[in-house]
Structures are given as C-alpha cells and as structure tokens.
Design a protein around this motif. Structure first.
Motif, short mmCIF file in Angstrom:
data_model
loop_
_atom_site.label_atom_id
_atom_site.label_comp_id
_atom_site.label_asym_id
_atom_site.label_seq_id
_atom_site.Cartn_x
_atom_site.Cartn_y
_atom_site.Cartn_z
N ASP A 221 0.62 -1.01 -0.03
CA ASP A 221 -0.05 -0.24 0.04
C ASP A 221 0.84 1.28 0.07
OD1 ASP A 221 -2.14 -1.51 0.10
OD2 ASP A 221 -2.95 -1.13 1.93
N ASP A 222 1.94 1.31 0.73
CA ASP A 222 2.75 2.69 0.86
C ASP A 222 3.26 2.77 -0.59
OD1 ASP A 222 2.59 2.62 3.48
OD2 ASP A 222 4.50 1.62 3.85
N ALA A 223 3.61 1.85 -1.51
CA ALA A 223 4.19 2.09 -2.88
C ALA A 223 3.01 2.68 -3.77
CB ALA A 223 4.57 0.86 -3.56
N LEU A 224 1.70 1.99 -3.53
CA LEU A 224 0.47 2.52 -4.26
C LEU A 224 0.24 3.98 -3.83
CD1 LEU A 224 -1.80 -0.63 -3.66
CD2 LEU A 224 -0.52 -0.15 -5.71
N ARG A 225 0.29 4.48 -2.67
CA ARG A 225 0.18 5.83 -2.19
C ARG A 225 1.14 6.49 -3.06
NH1 ARG A 225 -0.75 3.24 2.77
NH2 ARG A 225 -3.19 3.03 3.36
N GLN B 145 2.51 10.60 -7.36
CA GLN B 145 3.33 10.70 -8.48
C GLN B 145 2.55 10.86 -9.76
OE1 GLN B 145 6.61 7.86 -8.91
NE2 GLN B 145 7.12 8.91 -10.70
N PHE B 146 1.80 10.08 -10.11
CA PHE B 146 1.15 10.05 -11.57
C PHE B 146 -0.25 10.60 -11.40
CE2 PHE B 146 3.74 5.77 -11.66
CZ PHE B 146 4.78 6.43 -12.08
N ASP B 147 -1.04 10.45 -10.28
CA ASP B 147 -2.17 11.15 -10.36
C ASP B 147 -2.44 12.44 -9.43
OD1 ASP B 147 -3.57 8.91 -11.67
OD2 ASP B 147 -3.07 7.81 -9.98
N LYS B 148 -1.27 12.89 -9.11
CA LYS B 148 -1.30 14.23 -8.40
C LYS B 148 -2.10 14.37 -7.34
CE LYS B 148 1.87 15.02 -11.60
NZ LYS B 148 3.17 14.82 -11.14
N VAL B 149 -2.55 13.26 -6.45
CA VAL B 149 -3.37 13.39 -5.39
C VAL B 149 -2.74 12.17 -4.37
CG1 VAL B 149 -5.06 11.40 -6.59
CG2 VAL B 149 -5.80 13.09 -4.93
N SER B 150 -3.07 12.76 -2.99
CA SER B 150 -2.84 12.08 -1.89
C SER B 150 -3.91 11.19 -1.30
CB SER B 150 -2.09 12.94 -0.75
OG SER B 150 -1.92 12.25 0.39
N LYS C 249 -8.30 14.48 -9.37
CA LYS C 249 -7.66 15.34 -8.53
C LYS C 249 -8.15 15.72 -7.12
CE LYS C 249 -4.26 16.17 -11.63
NZ LYS C 249 -5.00 15.27 -12.57
N SER C 250 -9.29 15.30 -6.96
CA SER C 250 -10.16 15.36 -5.54
C SER C 250 -10.14 14.10 -4.99
CB SER C 250 -11.54 15.99 -5.83
OG SER C 250 -12.23 14.73 -6.62
N GLY C 251 -9.37 13.17 -5.32
CA GLY C 251 -9.33 11.91 -4.84
C GLY C 251 -10.70 10.94 -4.82
N VAL D 40 -7.00 3.20 -7.30
CA VAL D 40 -5.50 2.96 -7.66
C VAL D 40 -5.55 2.57 -9.23
CG1 VAL D 40 -3.58 1.54 -7.67
CG2 VAL D 40 -5.17 1.67 -5.62
N GLY D 41 -4.92 3.52 -9.78
CA GLY D 41 -4.60 3.50 -11.40
C GLY D 41 -3.35 3.06 -12.13
#
Length: 428
Positions: free
Chosen positions: A42-46, A51-56, A159-161, A182-183
């Motif tokens: 999960d840490d890598a997914l976040r 990085q790619f989707d610009k959202v936390s 961008k809004s998660g 997750v994408g």
C-alpha cells in the motif's frame, strides 16, 4: 486517410499493420513499479498515486458512503440508461451458460465437463478524459453470472481523490465486491501480487494505456492470467454505394476519438461514395470535443478500394478487425462469410457505438489481428472447465486392455501397472 486503389494481395499484410505501441522502452519502468508494489504494498501505491495522479490518498478502498454519494449525484436519466444496458448485457451473457452433459464413451466409462467460476477476478477501469463505466458493465455482469466469489475493481482517482461517479454506480449495480482508488501499472501489480488492502486475484480483465498493457504482459510471465492480448482500439467499415455517407463517417469518427493510436479502416467497392464520406468526416470532425485526438487517429488510417466483393471479404478476414461494420446491400450474406472479427455490426442501422454500450454483446474484444485466434470476453472468460471421468468394473474391463497396450508402447510401465493391478483384482 491514405487511399489504396485495388491493392494486390501481396500488400495486404503490410496494409493490415496497426500503429505500433512503443512498449519496449517501458519495460524497465513498469518492472520497477511492479517490484516496488510487490515489496512495499500500500505504501508504494500511495506514492505512485501521488506521483502519477497528483493526489494524496490514505484510504485506498472506496467506502459505502462514497458509493451512496456517487449514486445520488448522477442524473436519473443516466442511471436508467446504465441499468437498461446492464439488463441487455445480462440477457445476452446468461444464455451462454452450458449444461453439464455426460457421455458414455465406452460401456462403463462416463465422462463430463463442468464449468466452475474463477474465484477471484480483478477489473481495471481507466479514468481520465474518458472514464469507461460501460466496461464495468461488460466485465462485472458476466463475473456475477459466472459466480465469481470476489470481484475487485481498480480505477484511478481524479484530482479530488474520487473515482468517477458513473463508474461507482455501475460497479455497485453489478455487484463488484471491493473498489479501490488505484490506477496505472501499480493497480495491475496490486491485483497480481496483493497488498495490505487489495486482495490478490487469479485473473485480470480490462483495458488501459500502454503502461497498463505492459504491466498485464509482465504479470503473465509470473503466472497470472489476463483476459486477452490488448492494443489500441480499431474499426473496419465495409461499405458500397448503398451506404449512407453520414453514417459511415460517424462510425469512423466514433472509433477515431478513442485515442491517437486507434485505427479506422474503410473498405469500399468503388470510389463513387468516397468524396461524400470525406466531406462528412470533415464536417462532423469540426463538432467533436476530441477533434485533435480523432485527427491524429485518422492519420494512421486507410481507405482500401476493392471492386471484387470476394477480394474485399478476403482482405477483411486478413485484417481481422476488432469491430467490423458491414454497410452494404447484401450485408447479411457478407456477415455470414466473416471468419476473423471480434464483433460484427450488420446493416445501415447497426453502429458500433450500440455494441460499445447497450446491445448486450461484450465490447472487450481482441485487437491487432488477434481476432484470428481469440474471441472477445464472454461468460466463459470468468470460468474454468474441469473434466471428470468415472469407470465401473465393466468400464475398466472394456478399456483397460487398450490403455495397457498404449502405455507399454510408450514405455511407461507404471501407467500400465495402474490398470493391470485393477484388472488382476477383478479376475481374482
């Protein structure tokens, strides 16, 4: 679109080439994504989502509250359209169920084959500028009908998660069990290997960009099943002078807007209608919000003029299109002679868009010429078939000597003995 008048069969293979995805350069970067997800979960997914989707994203799984919010936010007309499409897809796929048929191959020897659902399947749904909620229906409905116990869905957040509301509504409608924000290649890795939040699945379905495509190829090397070889979407329209030029142009553009690497092919019996089609393309193109994408796709596309109908049909079968639209005076007869295509649309009033959404057939289809050997997704894509056999004493007496003879000829003494020991017991 480039025009080829009466090309010789020797050139057909070259004319059938699709725009090539440059996947090789992706190998190392996608392998890195897969390895990091395998190691850090999960840490890598976040990290990759940021990085790619610009959202936390902290909570990867979509909550019930988010599902309810999505359902309430959609207009009633869209929900009704999605529900209607889902019903048609269910009708078409439900009749694909097979009965268990037992056959006595030799007196006392009964064999049969039984379909069993794949327990855990993963569905990838692209987001971005064209969130494909229709693909949720195409994959979720047969998964439910097959009886898959766990259906996992991954789709990138905005961008809004959040995941597109129509995707969430469709997923809830067809019974997807868990949905994750997750994408990309990291979603394929998560479903392939499992993380703290996302369960490991046995087979992954769904389209995606070149990163997703490469990730699916790489997880296959590790023993995970995928739906089919994937590539850019494509259509071939076969038309004659009886076709409506505006219909043909609309069909070509509906495919061209998918992506810059999509390919549209037009096969005509003469040039009489070509000018009208080209004029319609120019006019309709100006009205498209995705005009720039469609223009780049058209640059990869071709017009093939073949006066001989049998040659035209032979070219179609050589190309093996994902989608084939037959818009000719004898469309049904031509359709009956098609042997290589993912899905066929017959006549003036059968646009590809209908199959993409709501006729009931599945729109997850083989591309890049794979229709010569692969079928589109069906109910059976979510199942595996186990064979059974049961022998009585009479059966082993009848068939045992045959197997003894064959096993001895192959020098497999233990195989022969497995039969001989039983025959000896029966003679005692």
């Amino acid at each position: 679109m480039k025009i080829y008048n009466n090309p010789s069969p020797e050139t057909w293979s070259e004319l059938s080439k699709r725009p090539q995805l440059e996947l090789e350069f992706l190998d190392s970067s996608v392998r890195n994504v897969l390895n990091r997800v395998k190691k850090s979960g999960d840490d890598a997914l976040r990290e990759f989502t940021l990085q790619f989707d610009k959202v936390s994203i902290q909570e990867l799984r979509v909550s019930d509250a988010e599902l309810n919010e999505a359902e309430q936010s959609l207009p009633a007309s869209l929900k009704k359209a999605i529900t209607t499409a889902a019903a048609n897809i269910e009708k078409f796929h439900a009749v694909q169920k097979r009965d268990v048929l037992k056959v006595e191959t030799t007196p006392g020897v009964v064999c049969w084959r039984k379909g069993v659902a794949i327990e855990k399947v993963g569905i990838y749904i692209p987001g971005g500028s064209a969130p494909l909620f229709s693909t949720v229906l195409m994959l979720g409905v047969p998964a439910k009908l097959a009886g898959c116990k766990e259906v996992i869905l991954c789709s990138p957040p905005d961008k809004s998660g959040k995941i597109n509301a129509a995707i969430l509504f469709a997923a809830k409608l067809v019974g997807v069990t868990k949905i994750f924000k997750v994408g990309g290649a990291q979603a394929i890795a998560a479903m392939a290997f499992g993380t703290q939040s996302i369960p490991k699945v046995h087979k992954i379905f769904g389209p995606g960009n070149q990163y997703v495509t490469k990730a699916k190829q790489l997880v296959m090397e590790e023993g995970l099943a995928i739906d089919m070889p994937a590539g850019p979407s494509e259509v071939l329209v076969m038309a004659d002078e009886t076709a409506d030029a505006s219909f043909v142009a609309a069909d070509l553009l509906s495919q061209a807007e998918h992506g810059e690497d999509s390919q549209v092919m037009l096969v005509l019996n003469n040039e009489a209608i070509l000018a009208a089609i080209q004029e319609e393309i120019s006019q309709q193109l100006e009205q498209l919000p995705r005009k720039s994408i469609a223009e780049k796709s058209l640059a990869n596309s071709r017009v093939i003029i073949l006066a001989d109908e049998q040659k035209a049909l032979a070219f179609v079968n050589e190309y093996a299109p994902e989608h084939l639209i037959i818009n000719t005076k004898n469309a049904e007869a031509i359709a009956g002679a098609v042997i290589n295509a993912g899905s066929v649309f017959i006549g003036n009033y059968s646009p590809e868009a209908i199959g993409d959404y709501a006729s009931g057939t599945n729109h997850t289809l083989p591309t890049n010429g794979f229709a010569k050997a692969f079928a589109g997704v069906s109910l059976e894509s979510f199942m595996k078939y186990i064979t059974f056999q049961q022998l009585t004493e009479e059966g082993i007496r009848h068939l045992g000597p045959v197997v003894e003879e064959m096993a001895e000829a192959e020098q497999l003494a233990a195989h022969k003995h497995a039969v001989s020991v039983r025959l000896a017991r029966l003679k005692a």
